[in-house]
Scaffold this motif. Structure first.
Motif, PDB file in Angstrom:
ATOM      1  N   PRO A 135      23.818  42.500  73.211  1.00 55.49           N
ATOM      2  CA  PRO A 135      23.635  41.878  71.896  1.00 55.49           C
ATOM      3  C   PRO A 135      22.454  40.917  71.899  1.00 55.49           C
ATOM      4  O   PRO A 135      22.210  40.224  72.893  1.00 55.49           O
ATOM      5  CB  PRO A 135      24.958  41.138  71.674  1.00 55.49           C
ATOM      6  CG  PRO A 135      25.949  41.867  72.526  1.00 55.49           C
ATOM      7  CD  PRO A 135      25.176  42.293  73.741  1.00 55.49           C
ATOM      8  N   SER A 136      21.713  40.889  70.817  1.00 58.19           N
ATOM      9  CA  SER A 136      20.600  39.957  70.682  1.00 58.19           C
ATOM     10  C   SER A 136      21.089  38.520  70.875  1.00 58.19           C
ATOM     11  O   SER A 136      22.213  38.192  70.484  1.00 58.19           O
ATOM     12  CB  SER A 136      19.975  40.099  69.293  1.00 58.19           C
ATOM     13  OG  SER A 136      19.160  38.986  68.980  1.00 58.19           O
ATOM     14  N   PRO A 137      20.278  37.647  71.469  1.00 56.21           N
ATOM     15  CA  PRO A 137      20.685  36.250  71.640  1.00 56.21           C
ATOM     16  C   PRO A 137      21.052  35.558  70.327  1.00 56.21           C
ATOM     17  O   PRO A 137      21.820  34.597  70.323  1.00 56.21           O
ATOM     18  CB  PRO A 137      19.438  35.599  72.266  1.00 56.21           C
ATOM     19  CG  PRO A 137      18.710  36.725  72.924  1.00 56.21           C
ATOM     20  CD  PRO A 137      18.954  37.919  72.058  1.00 56.21           C
ATOM     21  N   LYS A 138      20.520  36.076  69.214  1.00 56.21           N
ATOM     22  CA  LYS A 138      20.800  35.480  67.903  1.00 56.21           C
ATOM     23  C   LYS A 138      21.979  36.150  67.196  1.00 56.21           C
ATOM     24  O   LYS A 138      22.303  35.789  66.064  1.00 56.21           O
ATOM     25  CB  LYS A 138      19.556  35.553  67.018  1.00 56.21           C
ATOM     26  CG  LYS A 138      18.383  34.746  67.555  1.00 56.21           C
ATOM     27  CD  LYS A 138      17.193  34.824  66.620  1.00 56.21           C
ATOM     28  CE  LYS A 138      16.020  34.016  67.170  1.00 56.21           C
ATOM     29  NZ  LYS A 138      14.822  34.095  66.272  1.00 56.21           N
ATOM     30  N   CYS A 139      22.605  37.118  67.863  1.00 56.72           N
ATOM     31  CA  CYS A 139      23.756  37.808  67.263  1.00 56.72           C
ATOM     32  C   CYS A 139      25.024  37.035  67.613  1.00 56.72           C
ATOM     33  O   CYS A 139      25.557  37.153  68.724  1.00 56.72           O
ATOM     34  CB  CYS A 139      23.832  39.243  67.792  1.00 56.72           C
ATOM     35  SG  CYS A 139      25.064  40.253  66.963  1.00 56.72           S
ATOM     36  N   ASP A 140      25.505  36.225  66.666  1.00 55.94           N
ATOM     37  CA  ASP A 140      26.615  35.310  66.934  1.00 55.94           C
ATOM     38  C   ASP A 140      27.972  36.009  67.006  1.00 55.94           C
ATOM     39  O   ASP A 140      28.936  35.429  67.499  1.00 55.94           O
ATOM     40  CB  ASP A 140      26.659  34.226  65.840  1.00 55.94           C
ATOM     41  CG  ASP A 140      25.379  33.416  65.789  1.00 55.94           C
ATOM     42  OD1 ASP A 140      24.732  33.267  66.847  1.00 55.94           O
ATOM     43  OD2 ASP A 140      25.014  32.936  64.697  1.00 55.94           O
ATOM     44  N   VAL A 141      28.052  37.226  66.470  1.00 47.81           N
ATOM     45  CA  VAL A 141      29.304  37.995  66.507  1.00 47.81           C
ATOM     46  C   VAL A 141      28.992  39.370  67.085  1.00 47.81           C
ATOM     47  O   VAL A 141      28.072  40.045  66.627  1.00 47.81           O
ATOM     48  CB  VAL A 141      29.920  38.154  65.096  1.00 47.81           C
ATOM     49  CG1 VAL A 141      31.245  38.906  65.175  1.00 47.81           C
ATOM     50  CG2 VAL A 141      30.100  36.799  64.428  1.00 47.81           C
ATOM     51  N   HIS A 142      29.744  39.777  68.095  1.00 44.63           N
ATOM     52  CA  HIS A 142      29.495  41.078  68.705  1.00 44.63           C
ATOM     53  C   HIS A 142      29.687  42.180  67.660  1.00 44.63           C
ATOM     54  O   HIS A 142      30.680  42.183  66.926  1.00 44.63           O
ATOM     55  CB  HIS A 142      30.457  41.311  69.875  1.00 44.63           C
ATOM     56  CG  HIS A 142      30.064  42.446  70.757  1.00 44.63           C
ATOM     57  ND1 HIS A 142      30.277  43.767  70.408  1.00 44.63           N
ATOM     58  CD2 HIS A 142      29.458  42.473  71.978  1.00 44.63           C
ATOM     59  CE1 HIS A 142      29.834  44.555  71.367  1.00 44.63           C
ATOM     60  NE2 HIS A 142      29.334  43.798  72.333  1.00 44.63           N
ATOM     61  N   PRO A 143      28.721  43.136  67.581  1.00 40.23           N
ATOM     62  CA  PRO A 143      28.762  44.152  66.525  1.00 40.23           C
ATOM     63  C   PRO A 143      30.041  44.983  66.461  1.00 40.23           C
ATOM     64  O   PRO A 143      30.453  45.393  65.370  1.00 40.23           O
ATOM     65  CB  PRO A 143      27.544  45.025  66.840  1.00 40.23           C
ATOM     66  CG  PRO A 143      26.600  44.101  67.521  1.00 40.23           C
ATOM     67  CD  PRO A 143      27.469  43.193  68.343  1.00 40.23           C
ATOM     68  N   TYR A 144      30.682  45.257  67.597  1.00 49.57           N
ATOM     69  CA  TYR A 144      31.913  46.060  67.513  1.00 49.57           C
ATOM     70  C   TYR A 144      33.095  45.500  68.302  1.00 49.57           C
ATOM     71  O   TYR A 144      34.215  45.933  68.112  1.00 49.57           O
ATOM     72  CB  TYR A 144      31.662  47.513  67.923  1.00 49.57           C
ATOM     73  CG  TYR A 144      31.228  47.749  69.341  1.00 49.57           C
ATOM     74  CD1 TYR A 144      32.147  47.793  70.386  1.00 49.57           C
ATOM     75  CD2 TYR A 144      29.885  47.960  69.640  1.00 49.57           C
ATOM     76  CE1 TYR A 144      31.741  48.030  71.690  1.00 49.57           C
ATOM     77  CE2 TYR A 144      29.469  48.193  70.940  1.00 49.57           C
ATOM     78  CZ  TYR A 144      30.406  48.227  71.970  1.00 49.57           C
ATOM     79  OH  TYR A 144      29.995  48.466  73.253  1.00 49.57           O
ATOM     80  N   LEU A 145      32.852  44.502  69.159  1.00 54.78           N
ATOM     81  CA  LEU A 145      33.969  43.868  69.849  1.00 54.78           C
ATOM     82  C   LEU A 145      34.480  42.640  69.098  1.00 54.78           C
ATOM     83  O   LEU A 145      35.625  42.232  69.276  1.00 54.78           O
ATOM     84  CB  LEU A 145      33.559  43.460  71.271  1.00 54.78           C
ATOM     85  CG  LEU A 145      33.236  44.602  72.240  1.00 54.78           C
ATOM     86  CD1 LEU A 145      32.815  44.041  73.586  1.00 54.78           C
ATOM     87  CD2 LEU A 145      34.423  45.537  72.389  1.00 54.78           C
ATOM     88  N   GLY A 146      33.616  42.066  68.273  1.00 49.27           N
ATOM     89  CA  GLY A 146      34.003  40.898  67.490  1.00 49.27           C
ATOM     90  C   GLY A 146      34.664  41.283  66.178  1.00 49.27           C
ATOM     91  O   GLY A 146      34.918  42.460  65.904  1.00 49.27           O
ATOM     92  N   SER A 147      34.934  40.291  65.352  1.00 44.08           N
ATOM     93  CA  SER A 147      35.539  40.523  64.042  1.00 44.08           C
ATOM     94  C   SER A 147      34.551  41.215  63.113  1.00 44.08           C
ATOM     95  O   SER A 147      33.445  40.717  62.896  1.00 44.08           O
ATOM     96  CB  SER A 147      35.973  39.186  63.430  1.00 44.08           C
ATOM     97  OG  SER A 147      36.204  39.315  62.044  1.00 44.08           O
TER      98      SER A 147
END
Length: 446
Positions: free
Chosen positions: A196-208
């Motif tokens: 995940p990009s360092p600026k991606c605060d929520v994981h695209p598919y593991l997060g909410s």
């Protein structure tokens, strides 16, 4: 012209700064030409990058340019399509390896594909859940927008549309920022790994999924508001005869600029208005069908791919049923047209030997004005609700540009014939009973 106002403000342009490319070969040549002259920034935003010699040659040109000049290179593709491997084990990511050290390479992953669904759906089938589908190619302040991906067939024998807006900093800045905020919310290629990009605060598919959508929606809306403010303070040229408007459709995020615009457009009542629509994958959502057939009153020509020009023609596995699925959709639409008495709505199919058809867009002509939409959207359920889409609307009173736009449209129809109930009885349009049964169930994935 009774064209509804789009959500985003327009940009006046000189018609001479709009170059219309007419062949896939010219599209490829232009990509190389613009790459060679880029001085500050280069951004390629596409569904995927192919693995052939032409694609590798393009990447080599980008590498050569970045070695000669300090340019910012950003690549944004779809995660699912960009990591799909061919029989030789190559993918978009492996083809990009030669420029990975001096470029930022991102892959967007829809938050809708997660958990059990992600584990169960096989490769290729998982793409039906949602994709990064924008096709934006930016070179300094030049924007080349198309429906074409960066793959050999799109450079040789796959019919599409390609508009180059030269020296248009407001449009280039807007789309460059859109690309960047989507990229910052995606995976990045780092040391040959996808993280995940360092600026991606929520994981695209593991997060909410909800929190991810809210994060990306907030970021995209910031760019939209910044653009609106910049157009307020800029000097408007009200006497300009040609304007362009960026249009986004990201139903995943609750951003519906294209949908809201088209709902108004398709509901117009003006028998003197002539409208044309093209899509390689004709699959109107119910809202559009009802607006066109029950509310609207204008002449409409619809151009789509014949089974022979469908990219899935004679495919293996389930893919071989995709052309009959679209034949069934056309059959159902024409039956509804008859029921509603909208006989000034006509369908045409594109067939050209050894070519496939991928062109998409809209044209509206009235009172010496012409509007056209160009971009990635197919105007179907996926475009409205699942994928990330971007278009540009051009509105002009300039006689020379109107003629050029008409020529571009008419060129598509040179290889077309009427698609009616009689044509649908031809062998290539045979619809297996199974396809008729499952069509309603899977239309939202097309």
């Amino acid at each position: 012209m009774e064209i509804p106002d789009p959500e985003l403000p327009g940009i006046p342009i000189d018609p001479q700064d709009l170059e219309i490319l007419d062949t896939p070969t010219r599209f490829y040549e232009k990509l190389l030409e613009l790459t060679a002259s880029t001085e500050r920034r280069l951004a390629l935003c596409s569904l995927y990058l192919g693995e052939g010699d032409l694609e590798k040659n393009l990447i080599a040109a980008i590498r050569e340019r970045s070695e000669k000049s300090e340019i910012e290179v950003t690549i944004l593709l779809d995660f699912l399509r960009g990591t799909r491997t061919n029989s030789s084990g190559e993918s978009s990511v492996t083809v990009l390896k030669p420029i990975s050290e001096k470029s930022k390479i991102y892959l967007f992953h829809t938050p809708e594909l997660s958990g059990l669904v992600k584990r169960v759906l096989p490769q290729r089938a998982d793409e039906i859940i949602g994709l990064q589908h924008m096709k934006l190619y930016i070179f300094d302040d030049n924007v080349l927008i198309s429906g074409a991906n960066l793959s050999d067939s799109y450079f040789t024998n796959r019919t599409d549309r390609y508009f180059l807006f030269r020296n248009c900093k407001p449009l280039a800045d807007f789309f460059h920022e859109i690309i960047n905020v989507v990229a910052d919310s995606s995976f990045i290629v780092e040391n040959e790994q996808l993280v995940p990009s360092p600026k991606c605060d929520v994981h695209p598919y593991l997060g909410s999924a909800h929190l991810y959508r809210e994060m990306l929606k907030t970021r995209v809306n910031r760019v939209i508001e910044k653009y609106k403010e910049s157009r307020k303070t800029s000097s408007n040229c009200m006497s300009a005869d040609t304007w362009i408007y960026p249009v986004l459709q990201m139903g995943l995020l609750g951003i519906h600029q294209e949908f809201e615009f088209l709902q108004k457009l398709f509901s117009l009542k003006n028998p003197e208005l002539k409208m044309t629509m093209a899509s390689g994958y004709f699959n109107f959502i119910r809202d559009y069908e009802e607006s066109i057939l029950k509310e609207g009153d204008y002449h409409l020509d619809i151009l789509t791919a014949s089974p022979f020009a469908n990219g899935f023609f004679e495919s293996n596995g389930f893919s071989k049923y995709i052309p009959p699925l679209y034949s069934n959709i056309s059959d159902q639409f024409l039956r509804k047209r008859e029921i509603n008495g909208r006989l000034n709505v006509k369908m045409f199919e594109y067939r050209r030997e050894e070519w496939t058809f991928h062109a998409k867009g809209l044209w509206a002509e009235h009172n010496n004005q012409l509007m056209t939409l160009i971009g990635s959207s197919n105007y179907g359920y996926r475009s409205v609700h699942r994928d990330l889409e971007a278009q540009v609307m051009v509105v002009t009173r300039n006689p020379t540009l109107i003629d050029r736009l008409k020529d571009e449209k008419n060129l598509l129809f040179e290889y077309s014939s009427i698609l009616d109930m009689a044509a649908l009885q031809q062998p290539e349009h045979h619809i297996p009973p199974l396809v008729r049964v499952i069509s309603r169930l899977i239309r939202s994935f097309l």
